[in-house]
Design a protein around this motif. Structure first.
Motif, mmCIF file in Angstrom:
data_model
loop_
_atom_site.group_PDB
_atom_site.id
_atom_site.type_symbol
_atom_site.label_atom_id
_atom_site.label_comp_id
_atom_site.label_asym_id
_atom_site.label_seq_id
_atom_site.Cartn_x
_atom_site.Cartn_y
_atom_site.Cartn_z
ATOM 1 N N ASP A 55 0.808 -1.222 0.000
ATOM 2 C CA ASP A 55 0.000 0.000 0.000
ATOM 3 C C ASP A 55 0.842 1.273 0.000
ATOM 4 N N ARG A 56 2.157 1.119 0.202
ATOM 5 C CA ARG A 56 3.023 2.293 0.241
ATOM 6 C C ARG A 56 4.026 2.323 -0.916
ATOM 7 N N ILE A 57 3.882 1.377 -1.841
ATOM 8 C CA ILE A 57 4.816 1.314 -2.972
ATOM 9 C C ILE A 57 4.104 1.789 -4.240
ATOM 10 N N TYR A 58 4.759 2.689 -4.947
ATOM 11 C CA TYR A 58 4.236 3.205 -6.211
ATOM 12 C C TYR A 58 5.302 3.029 -7.299
ATOM 13 N N ARG A 59 4.836 2.731 -8.506
ATOM 14 C CA ARG A 59 5.754 2.744 -9.649
ATOM 15 C C ARG A 59 5.671 4.115 -10.305
ATOM 16 N N PHE A 60 6.843 4.699 -10.570
ATOM 17 C CA PHE A 60 6.880 6.008 -11.210
ATOM 18 C C PHE A 60 6.766 5.814 -12.718
ATOM 19 N N THR A 61 5.743 6.409 -13.323
ATOM 20 C CA THR A 61 5.562 6.380 -14.769
ATOM 21 C C THR A 61 5.439 7.814 -15.271
ATOM 22 N N ASN A 62 5.650 7.995 -16.553
ATOM 23 C CA ASN A 62 5.562 9.356 -17.075
ATOM 24 C C ASN A 62 5.046 9.385 -18.508
ATOM 25 N N HIS A 63 4.500 10.543 -18.837
ATOM 26 C CA HIS A 63 4.011 10.805 -20.185
ATOM 27 C C HIS A 63 4.911 11.879 -20.788
ATOM 28 N N LEU A 64 5.715 11.485 -21.762
ATOM 29 C CA LEU A 64 6.644 12.396 -22.412
ATOM 30 C C LEU A 64 6.085 12.803 -23.768
ATOM 31 N N GLU A 75 8.961 3.258 -17.750
ATOM 32 C CA GLU A 75 10.355 3.437 -17.372
ATOM 33 C C GLU A 75 10.671 4.920 -17.219
ATOM 34 N N SER A 76 11.722 5.187 -16.494
ATOM 35 C CA SER A 76 12.209 6.552 -16.332
ATOM 36 C C SER A 76 13.736 6.497 -16.283
ATOM 37 N N ALA A 77 14.362 7.642 -16.379
ATOM 38 C CA ALA A 77 15.822 7.686 -16.357
ATOM 39 C C ALA A 77 16.348 7.170 -15.017
ATOM 40 N N ARG A 78 17.427 6.365 -15.075
ATOM 41 C CA ARG A 78 17.987 5.814 -13.839
ATOM 42 C C ARG A 78 18.506 6.904 -12.905
ATOM 43 N N ILE A 214 23.386 -0.376 -9.366
ATOM 44 C CA ILE A 214 22.941 0.159 -10.649
ATOM 45 C C ILE A 214 24.137 0.780 -11.369
ATOM 46 N N SER A 215 24.385 0.313 -12.593
ATOM 47 C CA SER A 215 25.493 0.875 -13.375
ATOM 48 C C SER A 215 25.193 2.324 -13.752
ATOM 49 N N LYS A 216 26.265 3.084 -13.937
ATOM 50 C CA LYS A 216 26.114 4.474 -14.358
ATOM 51 C C LYS A 216 26.327 4.579 -15.865
ATOM 52 N N ARG A 217 25.564 5.463 -16.478
ATOM 53 C CA ARG A 217 25.714 5.670 -17.919
ATOM 54 C C ARG A 217 26.904 6.614 -18.159
ATOM 55 N N ASP A 218 27.892 6.115 -18.901
ATOM 56 C CA ASP A 218 29.125 6.889 -19.097
ATOM 57 C C ASP A 218 28.859 8.238 -19.751
ATOM 58 N N ASN A 235 15.655 10.116 -21.567
ATOM 59 C CA ASN A 235 16.023 8.784 -22.052
ATOM 60 C C ASN A 235 15.750 7.762 -20.955
ATOM 61 N N ALA A 236 14.536 7.267 -20.916
ATOM 62 C CA ALA A 236 14.100 6.342 -19.869
ATOM 63 C C ALA A 236 14.713 4.963 -20.076
ATOM 64 N N ASP A 237 15.195 4.351 -18.984
ATOM 65 C CA ASP A 237 15.803 3.023 -19.115
ATOM 66 C C ASP A 237 15.672 2.172 -17.856
ATOM 67 N N ALA A 238 14.945 2.639 -16.836
ATOM 68 C CA ALA A 238 14.849 1.892 -15.579
ATOM 69 C C ALA A 238 13.418 1.920 -15.061
ATOM 70 N N PHE A 239 13.010 0.793 -14.445
ATOM 71 C CA PHE A 239 11.749 0.765 -13.717
ATOM 72 C C PHE A 239 12.030 1.296 -12.316
#
Length: 813
Positions: A55-64, A75-78, A214-218, A235-239
């Motif tokens: 009840d306290r967990i939400y997935r972040f989603t977006n409309h681009l 997905e959203s940017a890591r 979580i790896s970092k994007r160079d 540039n979304a790439d992570a849940f």
């Protein structure tokens, strides 16, 4: 009193053995459907409900949205998650998942018994994982298993697959190098730090192997300008999942996210005329979001409605047979009323018969469900793991009891109200032949039964025809006889050129090409700058990266220009092939050759060198989108092998031999393009299979009622049949006489059903960009078949007394 009623009800059931059997069989089928429906709904409506913090967990989603693109993303940017925690009040913590594509995992790499497996459910994740998601930790320390780099956590089933009964913690795995469309994940050596319980079937996010960190994007780390840094957030790439405070209001994020947008999204937004809207999606609702690859709740409601109607059909059967049989119980009712039994007691007695029958049916339905779940492919059809676990699922036992009680009450309520009202004198003299209203109601119920049956049957038939239409439709390219082998590991890439050369030596192999992007699976969406009215404007295109011979291998029809050339480096820097939809989108009405295109951040402007005929690179749920085919010099991606259909098994054996000869050092796995394309319609096939099964049960229950009613009617009319035969009536006359009333009722049911079916199937077809034509015979032929089956059922019941010696009928009467 209860004991007396129970014993009396059992005697009645045994005495009327045939009709009791028909009633029990009909009710058993109805209750079995109810149990399956109960388990199905419980599974669907409890997705992710096993997590303590659900009840306290939400997935972040977006409309681009911006010039040339508009999409919803789960997905959203890591890089965004830590910012959301800092900037939005009430966000307590976050956990991210970044998925690997098909990857080789090597176990025991330091000895001669090293084994390799392909895995697809591998994710990098944060150390906060176990504070979000509830798992039993079978091995390892839950407090430290995700701390630091170089650790890997396995689910129990994967640990058993790799190490059997041996402890997994401390063992070494090598996770192969993995390349995605936007990021290269290097090969890594990992130490198993924990083993956690497997996920339940009803979890929207599936994972088998979790990598700590979580790896970092160079390119983001090296970004020097605010513009380049801002680009990362587009540039979304992570849940991303967020843990919020108990009194958190998800509607408050609009204002809070504006601050985040202004700081981090705005530089690029100004350049591309873009907007970003944030949504906090409750964890337990992520399964029901069709725009983000979730399930449409419409289907669940539809199946629930059909299941409830089917249970109602079984109840109607009982009502029909009980009220019809009441005519021969009139003397019993009359005597009991003379002896002083009240209507209330009679009401209770008749209702208890219905309840006892319903609970007997429930026991049989439980047995039927066990057979369906354990000894049939039903669970495979619906992609579930339903089972009768009464110990682990206490709601199931309660649900079965309530269902049996409800069915018994619905089935018995009308007979219980009707039978005690029979007049005493008429009952004792055995002259009660039913009432006009009773007969009318029985006819209405028969019409209702056949209406529901025809609706379900026709819907199943039309759904199957649409699915067949999708599979047989002209996709615009030849999807048959193409073998796919994924090449996404470093050890494979280095040897892939040799592999392709050796393959082409076989006479049955037509061509070989490597591509990133498989039609029917995905085509990456990328924003480009493309020429329009003399200016370069931004535009989002679906994108497939294809190497030399790709067009020939996949079978696209080149309308203008040429294919990519392996011998020229210029092709790999500045060339594009488009489809007709792209030309239409950009307003290129004349020759498309030479039109300018470049990547949004690209330095080199390329030119269109060819145009292919539009083809369906996505499922036929979708219209054909504008597409770019971009040259691909790399060997990473998927190897496409077009073969001749003759001696297919021998050709596959040759591919396997070459694969092993080249010594990739990994298991040989392949798939067919046409099978992969068909997977897009799997959800539709599941729907069709469910409706088909329900349609068979519907017609069977309706026929059970028809058998019982027609047999009873014929039995009551035995003397009339004999007299008619004595007076010269033929067998055909008698069959027509006793069949026509049922034919009328069935025809009315079919006529009522047809417009309802047309509406329902039209609504369902609206979800497809490409639809079959609804021909009149699609309705008439199945409807006629249902009518014929019903007619044959009545004729079969009527035939025996129609052929019997009339003297026997008059003597018995």
């Amino acid at each position: 009193m209860l004991r007396y009623r129970f014993r009396f009800a059992i005697r009645i059931l045994i005495k009327d053995g045939v009709y009791s059997f028909l009633n029990i069989l009909g009710l058993s089928l109805g209750i079995a459907v109810g149990i399956i429906l109960l388990l199905y709904l419980q599974n669907e409506l409890s997705y992710d409900a096993h997590h303590l913090n659900k009840d306290r967990i939400y997935r972040f989603t977006n409309h681009l949205k911006g010039q040339g693109f508009d999409w919803n993303s789960a997905e959203s940017a890591r890089e965004l998650a830590p910012i959301l925690k800092d900037e939005i009040p009430g966000v307590m913590n976050y956990v991210r998942f970044i998925g690997y594509t098909k990857t080789v995992v090597t176990i025991n790499p330091d000895n001669d018994e090293a084994q390799q497996f392909y895995e697809t459910q591998i994710f990098e994740t944060d150390s906060s994982f176990l504070t979000f998601f509830t798992h039993k930790v079978h091995e390892g320390n839950p407090g430290t298993c995700f701390s630091g780099q170089g650790k890997v956590v396995l689910t129990k089933s994967v640990a058993e697959k790799y190490f059997g009964d041996q402890p997994a913690v401390g063992k070494t795995l090598i996770i192969g190098k993995n390349v995605t469309s936007s990021y290269v994940m290097e090969e890594s050596v990992r130490i198993v730090s924990a083993v956690i319980s497997d996920l339940p079937d009803n979890s929207h996010l599936k994972y088998d192997i979790l990598l700590s960190g979580i790896s970092k994007r160079d390119w983001v780390q090296q970004a020097e300008t605010s513009m380049r840094k801002s680009e990362a957030f587009w540039n979304a790439d992570a849940f991303t999942y967020l843990l919020v405070s108990e009194n958190f209001d998800p509607t408050s994020i609009d204002e809070a996210f504006k601050v985040v947008f202004d700081k981090y999204f705005q530089p690029i937004a100004d350049k591309i005329s873009g907007t970003a809207t944030a949504y906090f999606q409750p964890l337990t609702k992520t399964h029901f979001e069709p725009e983000l690859d979730g399930r449409d709740t419409t289907y669940i409601y539809a199946f629930s409605l059909v299941g409830c109607l089917l249970i109602l059909l079984a109840c109607i059967n009982y009502m029909n047979l009980s009220t019809a049989r009441s005519i021969i119980r009139t003397r019993e009712i009359g005597i009991r009323k003379v002896l002083g039994e009240s209507k209330t007691n009679l009401w209770g007695t008749i209702l208890s018969e219905s309840l006892i029958l319903s609970f007997i049916a429930m026991l049989l339905s439980i047995l039927a469900c066990y057979i369906v779940f354990e000894h049939s492919p039903f669970n495979q059809w619906i992609d579930k793991k339903l089972s009768l676990d009464f110990i682990g699922n206490p709601y199931l036992l309660v649900g079965c009891g309530l269902l049996a009680t409800l069915v018994g009450l619905i089935s018995g309520i009308y007979p219980a109200l009707f039978i005690p009202k029979i007049p005493v004198v008429a009952a004792i003299n055995d002259r009660f032949g039913g009432t006009k209203s009773n007969n009318i109601l029985r006819k209405i119920l028969i019409v209702f039964q056949f209406t529901i049956s025809v609706i379900v049957i026709l819907t199943a038939v039309l759904m199957s025809k649409q699915i067949a239409f999708l599979k047989d439709a002209d996709l615009g390219f030849d999807v048959d006889n193409v073998i796919l082998i994924d090449v996404k590991d470093e050890s494979m890439v280095k040897k892939n050129k040799v592999f392709k050369i050796e393959l082409l030596k076989h006479p049955e192999i037509v061509s070989v090409a490597t591509a990133w992007g498989v039609p029917g699976e995905y085509a990456d969406g990328i924003v480009f700058l493309a020429e329009q009215d003399g200016k370069m404007v931004q535009q989002h295109f679906a994108t497939i990266f294809g190497g030399p011979e790709y067009l020939e291998t996949i079978g696209y029809q080149l309308l203008e220009g040429r294919d990519f050339r392996a011998e020229t480096n210029a092709d790999y820097d500045r060339s594009y092939i488009i489809n007709e939809a792209t030309a239409k989108k950009m307003g290129w009405k004349e020759s498309v050759i030479g039109k300018r295109i470049r990547f949004y951040n690209g330095k080199e402007t390329g030119r269109v060198i060819g145009m292919v005929k539009d083809f369906n690179f996505l499922s036929l749920h979708n219209e054909i989108e504008p597409l770019l085919i971009v040259p691909w010099a790399d060997e990473v991606g998927t190897t496409h092998i077009r073969v001749n259909s003759e001696n297919l098994e021998n050709t596959i054996d040759h591919v396997r031999d070459v694969f092993e000869k080249v010594d990739y050092g990994i298991p040989f796995e392949y798939r067919f393009l046409d099978k992969e394309f068909d997977k897009q319609y799997h959800a539709n096939q599941v729907q069709n299979q469910l409706v088909s099964v329900l349609s068979y049960i519907c017609i069977f229950i309706s026929l059970l009622g028809l058998v019982g009613l027609s047999a009873f009617t014929i039995g009551q009319k035995a003397k009339e049949i004999s007299i008619r035969k004595v007076l010269g009536a033929t067998v055909s006359n008698i069959l027509l006489l006793f069949s026509k009333s049922y034919i009328k009722l069935m025809l009315i049911g079919i006529i009522v059903a047809l417009p309802i079916v047309h509406y329902l199937i039209s609504e369902w077809l609206a979800g497809f960009a490409y639809q079959m034509s609804l021909m009149w015979y699609y309705y008439v032929i199945p409807g006629s078949l249902v009518l014929s089956i019903g007619l044959m059922t009545v004729i079969f019941q009527t035939l025996k007394p129609a052929l019997a010696n009339p003297v026997d009928g008059l003597r018995n009467e």
